[in-house]
Structures are given as structure tokens and as C-alpha cells.
Design a protein around this motif. Structure first.
Motif, mmCIF file in Angstrom:
data_model
loop_
_atom_site.group_PDB
_atom_site.id
_atom_site.type_symbol
_atom_site.label_atom_id
_atom_site.label_comp_id
_atom_site.label_asym_id
_atom_site.label_seq_id
_atom_site.Cartn_x
_atom_site.Cartn_y
_atom_site.Cartn_z
ATOM 1 N N LEU A 6 33.033 48.227 38.544
ATOM 2 C CA LEU A 6 34.360 48.008 37.971
ATOM 3 C C LEU A 6 35.197 47.408 39.094
ATOM 4 N N SER A 7 35.401 46.091 39.035
ATOM 5 C CA SER A 7 36.121 45.377 40.091
ATOM 6 C C SER A 7 37.607 45.374 39.814
ATOM 7 N N VAL A 8 38.386 45.756 40.804
ATOM 8 C CA VAL A 8 39.838 45.795 40.704
ATOM 9 C C VAL A 8 40.376 44.493 41.289
ATOM 10 N N HIS A 9 41.017 43.682 40.459
ATOM 11 C CA HIS A 9 41.483 42.372 40.902
ATOM 12 C C HIS A 9 43.005 42.313 40.975
ATOM 13 N N SER A 10 43.469 41.545 41.932
ATOM 14 C CA SER A 10 44.895 41.305 42.113
ATOM 15 C C SER A 10 45.114 39.808 42.262
ATOM 16 N N SER A 47 33.254 54.379 45.393
ATOM 17 C CA SER A 47 34.409 53.497 45.213
ATOM 18 C C SER A 47 34.937 53.093 46.572
ATOM 19 N N GLY A 48 35.696 52.024 46.594
ATOM 20 C CA GLY A 48 36.292 51.574 47.839
ATOM 21 C C GLY A 48 37.487 50.688 47.582
ATOM 22 N N ARG A 49 38.435 50.761 48.473
ATOM 23 C CA ARG A 49 39.609 49.905 48.408
ATOM 24 C C ARG A 49 39.565 48.986 49.616
ATOM 25 N N LEU A 50 39.952 47.743 49.421
ATOM 26 C CA LEU A 50 39.841 46.738 50.473
ATOM 27 C C LEU A 50 41.202 46.344 51.025
ATOM 28 N N HIS A 51 41.221 45.953 52.290
ATOM 29 C CA HIS A 51 42.428 45.366 52.875
ATOM 30 C C HIS A 51 42.645 43.994 52.261
ATOM 31 N N ASP A 52 43.774 43.392 52.527
ATOM 32 C CA ASP A 52 44.102 42.070 51.991
ATOM 33 C C ASP A 52 43.065 41.032 52.398
ATOM 34 N N PRO A 53 42.907 39.972 51.592
ATOM 35 C CA PRO A 53 41.892 38.947 51.865
ATOM 36 C C PRO A 53 42.039 38.270 53.229
ATOM 37 N N PHE A 73 36.547 33.877 52.074
ATOM 38 C CA PHE A 73 35.547 32.862 51.764
ATOM 39 C C PHE A 73 36.067 31.910 50.691
ATOM 40 N N ALA A 74 36.600 32.481 49.615
ATOM 41 C CA ALA A 74 37.117 31.667 48.506
ATOM 42 C C ALA A 74 38.638 31.580 48.620
ATOM 43 N N GLU A 75 39.148 30.375 48.637
ATOM 44 C CA GLU A 75 40.597 30.174 48.622
ATOM 45 C C GLU A 75 41.055 30.269 47.176
ATOM 46 N N SER A 76 41.684 31.357 46.840
ATOM 47 C CA SER A 76 42.043 31.621 45.453
ATOM 48 C C SER A 76 43.266 32.519 45.414
ATOM 49 N N LYS A 77 44.036 32.408 44.327
ATOM 50 C CA LYS A 77 45.154 33.336 44.120
ATOM 51 C C LYS A 77 44.640 34.736 43.822
ATOM 52 N N GLU A 78 43.519 34.801 43.097
ATOM 53 C CA GLU A 78 42.959 36.091 42.717
ATOM 54 C C GLU A 78 42.030 36.588 43.813
ATOM 55 N N HIS A 79 42.009 37.910 44.014
ATOM 56 C CA HIS A 79 41.102 38.472 44.994
ATOM 57 C C HIS A 79 40.687 39.887 44.588
ATOM 58 N N LEU A 80 39.566 40.293 45.147
ATOM 59 C CA LEU A 80 39.038 41.628 44.919
ATOM 60 C C LEU A 80 39.815 42.608 45.782
ATOM 61 N N GLY A 81 40.390 43.613 45.148
ATOM 62 C CA GLY A 81 41.181 44.593 45.874
ATOM 63 C C GLY A 81 40.444 45.897 46.102
ATOM 64 N N GLY A 82 39.424 46.138 45.295
ATOM 65 C CA GLY A 82 38.642 47.356 45.412
ATOM 66 C C GLY A 82 37.652 47.423 44.268
ATOM 67 N N ILE A 105 46.203 52.000 37.192
ATOM 68 C CA ILE A 105 46.686 51.164 38.295
ATOM 69 C C ILE A 105 47.328 49.858 37.854
ATOM 70 N N ARG A 106 47.254 49.557 36.579
ATOM 71 C CA ARG A 106 47.955 48.410 35.981
ATOM 72 C C ARG A 106 47.588 47.054 36.573
ATOM 73 N N VAL A 107 46.307 46.848 36.883
ATOM 74 C CA VAL A 107 45.784 45.534 37.261
ATOM 75 C C VAL A 107 44.473 45.320 36.501
ATOM 76 N N PRO A 108 44.058 44.064 36.332
ATOM 77 C CA PRO A 108 42.824 43.792 35.580
ATOM 78 C C PRO A 108 41.581 44.390 36.246
ATOM 79 N N ILE A 109 40.640 44.783 35.408
ATOM 80 C CA ILE A 109 39.364 45.330 35.859
ATOM 81 C C ILE A 109 38.245 44.491 35.242
ATOM 82 N N GLU A 110 37.335 44.008 36.076
ATOM 83 C CA GLU A 110 36.155 43.288 35.590
ATOM 84 C C GLU A 110 34.975 44.255 35.617
#
Length: 127
Positions: A6-10, A47-53, A73-82, A105-110
């Protein structure tokens, strides 16, 4: 049982409204309760939470040399947050966990299943 990520995206620039200390405390309580629920149901694996890209480092081989560059690695507005890794009976059960995470957490989950994941580590060849 199948394992799902379950990927947490921002999205950069689309941050949530700032939270007060009380709202942050309540958010952490909701998330903690959900994580305990996952664990007691036997669904939570890791589970894990990541620092900013911008804290990422990219490692690659080029011309036989290992090169490191500042990430992401990927220049994108969206990033994996955890992420969460959960065990679920099927996709519908994994989606039910994702619905609870996104509500907390009110962000999209893939949701994606692991490909060819074995429950037990496989012995190394020759051992």
C-alpha cells in the motif's frame, strides 16, 4: 494469503492544509490505532515512512563504474512518501485496508500485489 504494498503518495505543491498540534496529535492517534488494528488482524507485515525525495541518492553503473548522484531518480511532482506491506486474502481485502489508510492520512494510496513473493525465504543456491 497474498502480500500487497500500500503505497502512500504525495504531490509536491499540493500539501495538505497545515495542522495544529492538536490535529497532528489526533492524526497520529488515528494512524496508530489503524496500525494496531492491522497487526491484531494479522495483516500488518511492515511499514515505513520516507524523508522527502530531495534526500534520495541514485546509484547506477556506467562504463563499469559505480556512480552516485543526488536524487530523486524520477523528476516528478508525485512521490512515494511511505508504504505498508500487508497480507490479505485477496485484492478486495487489501483495498479495504487501503481505504482505512487513506481515510486516516488523507492522501492517495496505490495497492499492488507482490509478484512471486514467497512466504519463506528461499535458501541460497548451493547451501
Amino acid at each position: 494469503m497474498t502480500r500487497y504494498m500500500l503505497s502512500v503518495h504525495s504531490s509536491a505543491g499540493e500539501g495538505r492544509a497545515p495542522m495544529s498540534e492538536e490535529e497532528m496529535r489526533q492524526s497520529h492517534q488515528r494512524l496508530g490505532a489503524l496500525e494496531r488494528e492491522m497487526e491484531s488482524a494479522g495483516a500488518w507485515v511492515f511499514s515505513g515512512r520516507l524523508h522527502d525525495p530531495d534526500t534520495a541518492t541514485v546509484v547506477r553503473v556506467s562504463g563499469g563504474e559505480v556512480l552516485t548522484t543526488d536524487g530523486p531518480f524520477a523528476e516528478s511532482k508525485e512521490h512515494l512518501g511511505g508504504f505498508y506491506v500487508v497480507e490479505a486474502e485477496d485484492l478486495d481485502a487489501a483495498l479495504a485496508w487501503a481505504a482505512k489508510v487513506t481515510a486516516a492520512i488523507r492522501v492517495p494510496i496505490e495497492v499492488r500485489p507482490f509478484a512471486g513473493f514467497a512466504d519463506k525465504p528461499q535458501p541460497a543456491p548451493g547451501s
